[in-house]
Design a protein around this motif. Structure first.
Motif, PDB file in Angstrom:
ATOM      1  N   ALA A   1      56.343  22.474  27.662  1.00 45.63           N
ATOM      2  CA  ALA A   1      55.072  23.173  27.480  1.00 45.63           C
ATOM      3  C   ALA A   1      54.684  23.944  28.741  1.00 45.63           C
ATOM      4  N   ALA A   2      54.824  23.312  29.892  1.00 45.16           N
ATOM      5  CA  ALA A   2      54.374  23.934  31.141  1.00 45.16           C
ATOM      6  C   ALA A   2      55.198  25.155  31.514  1.00 45.16           C
ATOM      7  N   LEU A   3      56.507  25.080  31.351  1.00 46.34           N
ATOM      8  CA  LEU A   3      57.334  26.233  31.717  1.00 46.34           C
ATOM      9  C   LEU A   3      57.179  27.369  30.718  1.00 46.34           C
ATOM     10  N   TYR A   4      56.742  27.050  29.497  1.00 47.59           N
ATOM     11  CA  TYR A   4      56.392  28.127  28.565  1.00 47.59           C
ATOM     12  C   TYR A   4      55.179  28.888  29.113  1.00 47.59           C
ATOM     13  N   ILE A   5      54.170  28.163  29.554  1.00 50.53           N
ATOM     14  CA  ILE A   5      52.975  28.791  30.127  1.00 50.53           C
ATOM     15  C   ILE A   5      53.351  29.656  31.326  1.00 50.53           C
ATOM     16  N   TYR A   6      54.208  29.121  32.188  1.00 45.58           N
ATOM     17  CA  TYR A   6      54.614  29.883  33.374  1.00 45.58           C
ATOM     18  C   TYR A   6      55.371  31.144  32.971  1.00 45.58           C
ATOM     19  N   ALA A   7      56.253  31.033  31.984  1.00 47.29           N
ATOM     20  CA  ALA A   7      57.013  32.201  31.524  1.00 47.29           C
ATOM     21  C   ALA A   7      56.077  33.281  30.987  1.00 47.29           C
ATOM     22  N   VAL A   8      55.074  32.879  30.212  1.00 48.08           N
ATOM     23  CA  VAL A   8      54.105  33.853  29.684  1.00 48.08           C
ATOM     24  C   VAL A   8      53.379  34.550  30.832  1.00 48.08           C
ATOM     25  N   LYS A   9      52.949  33.776  31.823  1.00 45.36           N
ATOM     26  CA  LYS A   9      52.245  34.348  32.970  1.00 45.36           C
ATOM     27  C   LYS A   9      53.116  35.357  33.704  1.00 45.36           C
ATOM     28  N   CYS A  10      54.373  35.013  33.907  1.00 49.48           N
ATOM     29  CA  CYS A  10      55.296  35.919  34.609  1.00 49.48           C
ATOM     30  C   CYS A  10      55.474  37.223  33.841  1.00 49.48           C
ATOM     31  N   VAL A  11      55.693  37.114  32.542  1.00 49.18           N
ATOM     32  CA  VAL A  11      55.916  38.305  31.734  1.00 49.18           C
ATOM     33  C   VAL A  11      54.654  39.154  31.669  1.00 49.18           C
ATOM     34  N   ALA A  12      53.505  38.504  31.498  1.00 50.47           N
ATOM     35  CA  ALA A  12      52.250  39.242  31.358  1.00 50.47           C
ATOM     36  C   ALA A  12      51.889  39.998  32.633  1.00 50.47           C
ATOM     37  N   GLU A  13      52.145  39.387  33.791  1.00 46.58           N
ATOM     38  CA  GLU A  13      51.752  39.991  35.061  1.00 46.58           C
ATOM     39  C   GLU A  13      52.903  40.681  35.785  1.00 46.58           C
ATOM     40  N   ARG A  14      54.111  40.529  35.236  1.00 42.65           N
ATOM     41  CA  ARG A  14      55.306  41.116  35.855  1.00 42.65           C
ATOM     42  C   ARG A  14      55.435  40.716  37.325  1.00 42.65           C
ATOM     43  N   ARG A  15      55.212  39.461  37.560  1.00 44.88           N
ATOM     44  CA  ARG A  15      55.403  38.859  38.872  1.00 44.88           C
ATOM     45  C   ARG A  15      55.647  37.373  38.669  1.00 44.88           C
ATOM     46  N   THR A  16      56.114  36.691  39.708  1.00 44.98           N
ATOM     47  CA  THR A  16      56.455  35.275  39.615  1.00 44.98           C
ATOM     48  C   THR A  16      55.613  34.494  40.620  1.00 44.98           C
ATOM     49  N   PRO A  17      54.466  33.979  40.199  1.00 49.01           N
ATOM     50  CA  PRO A  17      53.593  33.260  41.126  1.00 49.01           C
ATOM     51  C   PRO A  17      54.335  32.195  41.927  1.00 49.01           C
ATOM     52  N   PHE A  18      53.998  32.143  43.239  1.00 46.31           N
ATOM     53  CA  PHE A  18      54.510  31.172  44.208  1.00 46.31           C
ATOM     54  C   PHE A  18      55.893  31.509  44.760  1.00 46.31           C
ATOM     55  N   PHE A  19      56.549  32.550  44.235  1.00 44.72           N
ATOM     56  CA  PHE A  19      57.899  32.873  44.694  1.00 44.72           C
ATOM     57  C   PHE A  19      58.056  34.317  45.165  1.00 44.72           C
ATOM     58  N   GLU A  20      57.015  35.117  45.064  1.00 49.11           N
ATOM     59  CA  GLU A  20      57.122  36.529  45.444  1.00 49.11           C
ATOM     60  C   GLU A  20      57.446  36.690  46.929  1.00 49.11           C
ATOM     61  N   GLU A  21      56.686  36.027  47.779  1.00 49.88           N
ATOM     62  CA  GLU A  21      56.897  36.154  49.234  1.00 49.88           C
ATOM     63  C   GLU A  21      58.241  35.577  49.645  1.00 49.88           C
ATOM     64  N   MET A  22      58.660  34.524  48.973  1.00 52.22           N
ATOM     65  CA  MET A  22      59.946  33.910  49.292  1.00 52.22           C
ATOM     66  C   MET A  22      61.083  34.898  49.100  1.00 52.22           C
ATOM     67  N   ARG A  23      61.042  35.652  48.013  1.00 53.06           N
ATOM     68  CA  ARG A  23      62.109  36.635  47.772  1.00 53.06           C
ATOM     69  C   ARG A  23      62.082  37.742  48.817  1.00 53.06           C
ATOM     70  N   LYS A  24      60.894  38.117  49.249  1.00 51.79           N
ATOM     71  CA  LYS A  24      60.797  39.147  50.299  1.00 51.79           C
ATOM     72  C   LYS A  24      61.447  38.657  51.591  1.00 51.79           C
ATOM     73  N   LYS A  25      61.193  37.416  51.933  1.00 50.52           N
ATOM     74  CA  LYS A  25      61.801  36.837  53.143  1.00 50.52           C
ATOM     75  C   LYS A  25      63.305  36.726  52.990  1.00 50.52           C
ATOM     76  N   SER A  26      63.740  36.370  51.776  1.00 49.81           N
ATOM     77  CA  SER A  26      65.176  36.245  51.528  1.00 49.81           C
ATOM     78  C   SER A  26      65.873  37.581  51.668  1.00 49.81           C
ATOM     79  N   SER A  27      65.212  38.654  51.212  1.00 59.77           N
ATOM     80  CA  SER A  27      65.830  39.974  51.218  1.00 59.77           C
ATOM     81  C   SER A  27      66.089  40.485  52.624  1.00 59.77           C
ATOM     82  N   ARG A  28      65.330  39.994  53.602  1.00 61.45           N
ATOM     83  CA  ARG A  28      65.558  40.424  54.980  1.00 61.45           C
ATOM     84  C   ARG A  28      66.910  39.945  55.502  1.00 61.45           C
ATOM     85  N   GLU A  29      67.423  38.882  54.846  1.00 59.65           N
ATOM     86  CA  GLU A  29      68.659  38.273  55.330  1.00 59.65           C
ATOM     87  C   GLU A  29      69.874  38.850  54.632  1.00 59.65           C
ATOM     88  N   LYS A  30      69.665  39.714  53.629  1.00 59.99           N
ATOM     89  CA  LYS A  30      70.802  40.233  52.855  1.00 59.99           C
ATOM     90  C   LYS A  30      71.654  41.178  53.696  1.00 59.99           C
TER      91      LYS A  30
END
Length: 396
Positions: free
Chosen positions: A367-396
């Protein structure tokens, strides 16, 4: 950017998911949440921390309060070395490889949600120390024993992808960025394909000529079967570069198309693991005949909570239309009910070949990951992980 409008069908399923979490909010063990509506009254640590993904974006204050209760109880049952038990209320139920990094991820999500920057700081320090001592080569990738992560009927030996994606997330979430950068370098080492291991060569989780990461690797041994949860988390956290993520998603969708043509897959969503382990394969075990047949449970079952993480990974990769399509497929899937009269089953897992539900209904993380999936799709972002990916990209 064109916004996604939530349909009435998705909104109805969202409200049903929240109702499931409300039903499961208080169970018989110290008032802690239950893992499923009826079948699992126990408060399993990994299941409940995964529910934080959805609870944290639900806006439901009662459910958010349950997050705090879970985390505080886990901290009170933490071992002297910093290890987190498998049952929230039972400090003696130990031995899991994923509960400690999940605990840290859960604290980070709660801190980001509430702004309590020092929440359970002492417990955080202890758990980070425990993780730092889980590498037999005294490096950064952590190792595990079989059946110690969420797959209690499947062997992961040594450096498992899923657990190490969680460890990487912890390093980023708690500002251990130098260690996280080094961690990425270790993951990029190839799995070892030679029967001879040079003492200066360290194994990693990158598979030659494949876009995804190995299921697990240890010295000259590895499994190159596909782990949907581990690879989806690799995309979500930024371990996989944007180009690798794009190639991986294309590969997943093509492999699923072929499986559907062969009659091995009935849903428009990926199994948790493939190709399935078959009788006679080197990694087939006698217990699999009873618990883990091809297309069942951990051996290729379709798990709604993992499909929710996959939808989030699609959003992270910018595959918005595909994410919308898979969300609708997941909306249909969570209706499936096993042996009860319910409008929505939010079942534990479904058989790959016919998409029939086989696990427990009203599973909290489904149930919970369904809610999270809806939120991600609706807002076209991934709460709690956006900044992490930005930091990761600096290391690519």
């Amino acid at each position: 950017m064109k916004a996604y409008t939530i349909s009435g069908e998705v909104e109805q399923a969202m409200q049903a998911a929240i109702a499931v979490l409300q039903h499961n909010r208080r169970g018989p063990y110290n008032g802690l949440p239950r893992t499923a509506g009826w079948g699992y009254p126990e408060p399993y640590t990994r299941d409940l921390v995964f529910t934080f993904f959805g609870i944290a974006v639900s806006g439901d204050e009662q459910l958010i309060g349950s997050m705090r209760k879970v985390l505080e109880t886990l901290a009170s049952n933490q071992t002297i070395h910093g290890h987190i038990p498998s049952l929230v209320h039972d400090g003696e139920n130990l031995g899991a490889s994923d509960t400690t990094p999940l605990f840290l991820v859960g604290i980070s999500i709660y801190r980001q949600l509430t702004g309590e920057k020092d929440f359970l700081q002492e417990a955080v320090v202890k758990s980070l120390s425990w993780l730092a001592h889980q590498s037999p080569s005294d490096r950064l990738l952590v190792a595990q024993l079989p059946t110690t992560d969420w797959r209690d009927e499947q062997w992961v030996l040594g450096y498992g992808l899923y657990v190490n994606t969680l460890v990487y997330a912890c390093l980023r979430m708690f500002d251990e960025h130098e260690r996280a950068d080094d961690f990425l370098q270790e993951m990029r080492h190839f799995t070892i394909t030679s029967n001879v291991m040079n003492r200066h060569v360290h194994e990693g989780l990158t598979v030659k000529n494949k876009p995804y990461y190995a299921f697990w690797s240890f010295k000259v041994y590895s499994s190159e079967r596909f782990d949907l949860l581990g690879n989806s988390l690799a995309i979500l956290t930024g371990i996989a570069s944007p180009s690798r993520a794009e190639r991986m998603i294309a590969w997943i969708e093509e492999e699923c198309r072929v499986m559907r043509e062969k009659g091995e897959l009935a849903a428009d969503l990926p199994p948790n693991f493939f190709p399935f382990v078959q009788p006679g394969d080197p990694d087939w075990r006698s217990r699999d005949e009873q618990f883990n047949k091809p297309g069942d449970y951990h051996n290729g079952g379709i798990w709604p909570f993992i499909c929710g993480v996959y939808v989030a990974a699609l959003v992270a990769a910018g595959k918005y239309q595909l994410a919308e399509k898979k969300l609708l497929a997941l909306t249909a899937l969570v209706k499936a009910v096993n042996a009860q009269q319910l409008d929505y089953g939010f079942n534990e897992w479904l058989h790959a070949q016919d998409a029939l539900p086989k696990g427990q209904n009203w599973q909290s993380w489904s149930a919970a990951l369904y809610i999270y999936a809806v939120k991600c799709v609706a807002e076209r972002r991934t709460p709690f992980f956006e900044e992490m990916r930005k930091k990761s990209s600096r290391e690519k």
